[in-house]
Design an enzyme around this catalytic site. Sequence first.
Site, PDB file in Angstrom:
ATOM      1  CE  LYS A 232      -3.635  -2.611   2.323  1.00  0.00           C
ATOM      2  NZ  LYS A 232      -4.227  -3.025   3.593  1.00  0.00           N
TER       3      LYS A 232
ATOM      4  CD  GLN B 273      -2.878  -4.526   6.797  1.00  0.00           C
ATOM      5  OE1 GLN B 273      -2.813  -3.587   6.021  1.00  0.00           O
ATOM      6  NE2 GLN B 273      -3.601  -5.603   6.521  1.00  0.00           N
TER       7      GLN B 273
ATOM      8  CG  ASP C 289      -8.954  -0.198   5.302  1.00  0.00           C
ATOM      9  OD1 ASP C 289      -8.808  -0.505   4.105  1.00  0.00           O
ATOM     10  OD2 ASP C 289      -8.140  -0.500   6.197  1.00  0.00           O
TER      11      ASP C 289
END
Length: 291
Positions: free
Chosen positions: A52, A96, A119
């Site tokens: 990412k 994460q 997200d």
Amino acid sequence: MQILDGLAVAAHIKEQIKTEVATVKNKGGKTPHLAAILVGNNPASEAYVGNKVRTCSELGFGSTLLRFGTEMTEIELLHEVKKLNENKDIDGILVQLPLPKHISETAIINAIHPNKDVDGFHPISQGKMLLGQDTFLPATPYGIMLMLAHYNIDITGKHCVVIGRSNIVGSPMSVLMAQNTNPGNATVTLTHSRTKDLKAMTLQADIIVAAIGNPKFLTADMVKDGVIIIDVGINRIEDATRKSGYRLVGDVDFENVAPKCSFITPVPKGVGPMTICGLMKNTLKASQIAR
Ligand code: NAD
């Protein structure tokens, strides 16, 4: 049978994002900036976050990676999220997952400012998605919808069977495919670990989205000819022929299922690159929210 090439579609979408960012920057606009938090040293998480961050620099985004040890407490992590929420330079915040067991993922996700929830896991984002309102869509289902759109795959009226009901993949996928959008308007069956006779469901499916986390779970006898398969699973299996000692496989027994399909995503190079596209599109969108 046609392979749905996530890598190629992602490259195409990334070019579009890159051009848009360059235009914004030339006009003196804000450079999108993603902050990623990694707690611990789970190898898969390391790989995902690394990817990412690399994509951010490829696209001309700014990025900040904050790494912490597993001894970090929930309160400390909440404090870091708060600092990022208040930092005007940061547009998107990504924590994460999974987090160490002593930290509540729900508490952390809920603490992210909804305007920075790239997200798409925050209850406000998920609620708006359910109502069909403009919001950050969860990155993986968003990426899959982008891929269907890219290949002009019409899912209207088709029977879609989603396997797995997680908040980040299966459930939102079932919502997006059923919505009155394009692509959308599918008739959706959401299945999970308590579903009775899953095979009877999958045999009726025109489209199957497999998001289970079980290597080669979906076998050829479970699908009909001409089915479209979206394989979300990422599973590491031992492979002594590889330097790493493992290789990645999906939730679908690709070798035997693929010949029956009209379209199928491979693993790797299928849904994975599209997930990153979803995240990057969300980060660009976040950078355009006035604050
Ligand atoms: P999860 O563990 O949260 O959910 C798994 C789901 O599978 C559950 O809802 C469960 O009910 C269902 N399930 C388990 N066994 C089943 C069975 N026998 N029959 C039917 N359903 C069953 O997992 P997740 O976070 O949704 O991830 C699923 C997979 O997708 C994992 O392999 C994960 O690594 C992968 N993933 C990939 C991407 C990507 O970008 N490609 C993104 C997210 C997750």
